[in-house]
Design a protein around this motif. Structure first.
Motif, short mmCIF file in Angstrom:
data_model
loop_
_atom_site.label_atom_id
_atom_site.label_comp_id
_atom_site.label_asym_id
_atom_site.label_seq_id
_atom_site.Cartn_x
_atom_site.Cartn_y
_atom_site.Cartn_z
N CYS A 91 -2.51 10.32 -1.86
CA CYS A 91 -1.79 9.25 -2.55
C CYS A 91 -1.19 9.75 -3.87
CB CYS A 91 -2.73 8.08 -2.82
SG CYS A 91 -1.93 6.69 -3.64
N CYS A 144 -6.25 -1.70 -1.93
CA CYS A 144 -5.74 -0.69 -2.87
C CYS A 144 -6.11 -1.10 -4.28
CB CYS A 144 -4.22 -0.56 -2.73
SG CYS A 144 -3.50 0.68 -3.83
N ARG A 176 -6.88 8.48 -0.90
CA ARG A 176 -6.67 8.99 -2.26
C ARG A 176 -6.26 10.46 -2.30
NH1 ARG A 176 -10.75 12.23 -3.97
NH2 ARG A 176 -12.76 12.07 -2.89
N HIS A 185 0.84 -1.20 0.00
CA HIS A 185 0.00 0.00 0.00
C HIS A 185 0.87 1.25 0.00
CE1 HIS A 185 -3.24 2.78 1.00
NE2 HIS A 185 -4.09 1.80 0.79
N PRO A 186 0.54 2.26 -0.79
CA PRO A 186 1.33 3.50 -0.81
C PRO A 186 1.45 4.15 0.56
CG PRO A 186 -0.19 3.46 -2.66
CD PRO A 186 -0.54 2.27 -1.81
N TYR A 187 0.43 4.01 1.40
CA TYR A 187 0.50 4.59 2.75
C TYR A 187 1.54 3.86 3.59
CZ TYR A 187 -0.94 5.97 7.45
OH TYR A 187 -0.95 6.43 8.75
#
Length: 337
Positions: free
Chosen positions: A305, A330, A302, A261-263
């Motif tokens: 992101c 995601c 989002r 996940h980007p987070y």
């Protein structure tokens, strides 16, 4: 691709001590002269996971992500708005105070600030003895024997039982909190930021103590923290929360070596590295954490992101299985289903 429901079915075949199913906690916002509900703060917004007997599940995320609220709902210190909590296959979500009482012995919590959570007017002996008096029929001699045992187990002396909380350092007070939590020999313990108020060297001592106690007593932990380096030290699996939702959950090695996940990638990139020669790619997040009273549509992440696209604003991503117990919410991985 496996769904969250399939995940739960698979893990039921193993010893599962805790199940959380679509758990939500909304706090109403009152407004106007009549104080009507005009909105909700969505502190926890549909969280599902389970915990196996004897493991440590770490829950991480920024302040305001709903970690502590989640822990308090599991112990019924807060009433859930929706969802279920099952402890050893018993649905405890809506049990009365009387029916919940037997489960209180099995489920305990260690809070962040030991000075605030320990009554300063009570001696250490009284603090540890209190839950035994309330929840067991142990005699005074038996209680005293167990108090001495617990104090020595957490690295203090039996004679410390006559002292008061203000006579101890922060690390020693947290050891007392741990001894109090273990007074009635629980199976499951939630550590809510249990070491975040301590110096780094003391943090390591308390974490090692908790690991030793887990091995000796067969404990299961839900370890809540904002510090990923601390969670890495003690956890078997890690769940990453963002704005009341689980963004990713996986075995520890997968989270720290191959975050999806980007987070999660952004959180890990922010951890300082002791190797100054190592070039680590930094993932920068734009903007602040959105308000839980007005979360973004679709994917809650989002708005910050760097890889968000149109679908992220329209559809809320659900946890999907990427293999080897690794789940991520995601849309970047939708094509891999």
């Amino acid at each position: 691709m496996a769904t969250v429901e399939e995940k739960q079915t698979v893990q039921t075949d193993q010893e599962t001590i805790l199940k959380v199913e679509d758990l939500k906690k909304y706090f109403p916002i009152k407004g106007g002269i009549l104080k009507r509900t005009v909105g909700n703060v969505k502190a926890v917004d549909g969280v599902t996971f389970d915990v196996k007997q004897g493991e440590t599940l770490g829950i991480v995320g920024e302040s305001g992500s709903g970690k502590s609220t989640l822990g308090r709902m599991i112990l019924r210190l807060l009433e859930p708005t929706e969802g279920k909590v099952l402890f050893e296959d018993h649905d405890i979500t809506h049990l009365s105070h009387k029916k919940m009482r037997p489960f209180r012995k099995e489920m305990q919590i260690v809070f962040q600030d030991p000075f605030a959570s320990l009554n300063s007017k009570m001696s250490v002996e009284q603090l540890i003895e209190e839950p035994m008096i309330i929840q067991t029929d142990m005699g005074k001699k038996e209680r005293k024997k167990r108090i001495n045992y617990l104090l020595e187990k957490v690295g203090l002396r039996a004679s410390d039982r006559l002292k008061y909380p203000h006579e101890f350092s922060g690390g020693q007070r947290q050891r007392i909190s741990i001894a109090r939590a273990l007074a009635n020999n629980p199976k499951f313990v939630i550590a809510d930021e249990a070491v975040s108020a301590l110096d780094v060297s003391i943090q390591a001592q308390v974490l090692n103590l908790m690991s030793d106690l887990q091995e000796d007593l067969g404990l299961t932990y839900l370890f809540i923290s904002h510090d990923l380096s601390v969670v890495k030290h003690i956890s078997d699996r890690v769940g990453v929360m963002y704005l009341g939702r689980l963004a990713e959950i996986a075995p520890k090695h997968a989270i720290y070596k191959e975050p999806l996940h980007p987070y999660t990638q952004a959180l890990l990139s922010a951890i300082p590295d002791t190797d100054v020669d190592l070039e680590k790619e930094k993932v920068k997040l734009e903007g602040d954490l959105p308000s839980p009273s007005n979360p973004p549509s679709g994917c809650a992440f989002r708005t910050r992101c760097p890889m968000a696209h149109d679908k992220c604003a329209e559809v809320r991503p659900e946890l999907q299985h990427m293999g080897d117990g690794h789940y991520v919410a995601c849309h970047l991985y939708d094509e891999e289903q």
